[in-house]
Each structure stands twice: as C-alpha cells, then as structure tokens.
Write a protein that holds these residues in place. Structure first.
Motif, short mmCIF file in Angstrom:
data_model
loop_
_atom_site.label_atom_id
_atom_site.label_comp_id
_atom_site.label_asym_id
_atom_site.label_seq_id
_atom_site.Cartn_x
_atom_site.Cartn_y
_atom_site.Cartn_z
N SER A 56 10.54 17.98 -6.09
CA SER A 56 9.09 18.44 -6.76
C SER A 56 7.99 17.65 -6.05
N SER A 57 6.71 18.27 -6.38
CA SER A 57 5.58 17.49 -5.99
C SER A 57 5.47 16.17 -6.80
N LYS A 58 5.66 15.83 -7.95
CA LYS A 58 5.62 14.81 -8.34
C LYS A 58 6.75 13.76 -7.84
N GLU A 59 8.05 14.12 -7.66
CA GLU A 59 8.98 13.37 -7.02
C GLU A 59 8.46 12.86 -5.57
N LYS A 60 7.96 13.83 -5.04
CA LYS A 60 7.29 13.49 -3.54
C LYS A 60 6.31 12.47 -3.71
N ALA A 61 5.26 12.60 -4.58
CA ALA A 61 4.31 11.55 -4.78
C ALA A 61 4.60 10.45 -5.33
N ASN A 62 6.06 10.30 -6.12
CA ASN A 62 6.58 8.92 -6.48
C ASN A 62 7.33 8.29 -5.23
N TRP A 63 7.92 9.24 -4.43
CA TRP A 63 8.45 8.56 -3.32
C TRP A 63 7.46 7.85 -2.16
N ASP A 64 6.28 8.62 -2.15
CA ASP A 64 5.32 8.11 -1.39
C ASP A 64 4.85 6.71 -1.67
N LYS A 65 4.72 6.61 -2.87
CA LYS A 65 4.24 5.33 -3.59
C LYS A 65 5.16 4.37 -3.64
N SER A 66 6.59 4.56 -3.46
CA SER A 66 7.60 3.77 -3.34
C SER A 66 7.85 3.14 -1.93
N ALA A 67 7.62 4.10 -1.12
CA ALA A 67 7.51 3.88 0.08
C ALA A 67 6.52 2.75 0.66
N VAL A 68 5.23 2.97 0.10
CA VAL A 68 4.34 1.96 0.55
C VAL A 68 4.47 0.77 -0.02
N PHE A 69 5.09 0.76 -1.44
CA PHE A 69 5.36 -0.46 -2.20
C PHE A 69 6.47 -1.26 -1.49
N GLY A 70 7.52 -0.46 -0.93
CA GLY A 70 8.57 -1.14 0.17
C GLY A 70 8.00 -1.63 1.16
N PHE A 71 7.09 -1.18 1.87
CA PHE A 71 6.46 -1.26 3.10
C PHE A 71 5.67 -2.78 2.83
N TYR A 72 5.02 -3.02 1.59
CA TYR A 72 4.31 -4.18 1.22
C TYR A 72 5.21 -5.07 1.12
N VAL A 73 6.14 -4.92 0.55
CA VAL A 73 7.41 -6.00 0.23
C VAL A 73 7.81 -6.63 1.32
N TYR A 74 8.23 -5.65 2.26
CA TYR A 74 8.60 -6.14 3.65
C TYR A 74 7.68 -7.09 4.29
N MET A 75 6.28 -6.59 4.44
CA MET A 75 5.24 -7.48 5.03
C MET A 75 5.04 -8.82 4.19
N LEU A 76 5.14 -8.83 3.13
CA LEU A 76 4.97 -9.96 2.13
C LEU A 76 5.98 -11.04 2.47
N LEU A 77 7.19 -10.35 2.37
CA LEU A 77 8.33 -11.32 2.75
C LEU A 77 8.31 -11.80 4.33
N LEU A 78 7.86 -11.14 5.16
CA LEU A 78 7.91 -11.37 6.53
C LEU A 78 6.84 -12.38 6.59
N PHE A 79 5.74 -12.31 5.97
CA PHE A 79 4.51 -13.22 6.12
C PHE A 79 4.82 -14.51 5.56
N ILE A 80 5.53 -14.66 4.41
CA ILE A 80 6.14 -15.93 3.98
C ILE A 80 7.03 -16.56 4.91
N ASP A 81 8.05 -15.84 5.23
CA ASP A 81 9.10 -16.30 6.06
C ASP A 81 8.42 -16.90 7.54
N GLN A 82 7.60 -16.08 8.02
CA GLN A 82 7.02 -16.71 9.39
C GLN A 82 6.07 -17.80 9.22
#
Length: 68
Positions: free
Chosen positions: A2-28
């Motif tokens: 549904s459109s709500k599930e797609k919107a939730n996935w978009d938010k989650s994908a952005v959240f996951g991307f920021y998690v990756y970036m934060l962890l990579l920044f800390i590690d580097q």
C-alpha cells in the motif's frame, strides 16, 4: 504494497542509510586517530540491515494498529 507501507519503507531506507553513515563515520574517525578499526565491517553491515528492517516493521505495526 500500500502507499502507507511504501512510505514506511522509504523512511526506513533513509534511516538505515543514516545508520550506515554514522557507523562508518565513527569507525573512520577512530581509525584516523588510533590507527585501528573500532567497529567491524560485518557489524556495520548487519546493524544497518537489522535496524532498517526493524524500523520498517515497527512503522507498519504502528500504521496497522492506529489507522483502524
């Protein structure tokens, strides 16, 4: 999906991307200062995936419980 599930996935994908970036920044940053890795690449990979799908699950659960 549904459109709500797609919107939730978009938010989650952005959240996951920021998690990756934060962890990579800390590690580097740690690597540049101490000259060894603080977080393993496996941990960074799995943390990003688990948090992305977990966030998606929680958002869908909230949507299904409160939109009825």
């Amino acid at each position: 999906m549904s459109s709500k599930e797609k919107a939730n996935w978009d938010k989650s994908a952005v959240f996951g991307f920021y998690v990756y970036m934060l962890l990579l920044f800390i590690d580097q940053s740690y690597y540049l200062i101490i000259e060894r890795s603080l977080i393993s690449t496996y941990l960074i990979f799995w943390a990003g995936l688990i948090l992305t799908f977990g966030h998606h699950f929680i958002l869908n659960l909230k949507t299904n419980l409160f939109d009825k």
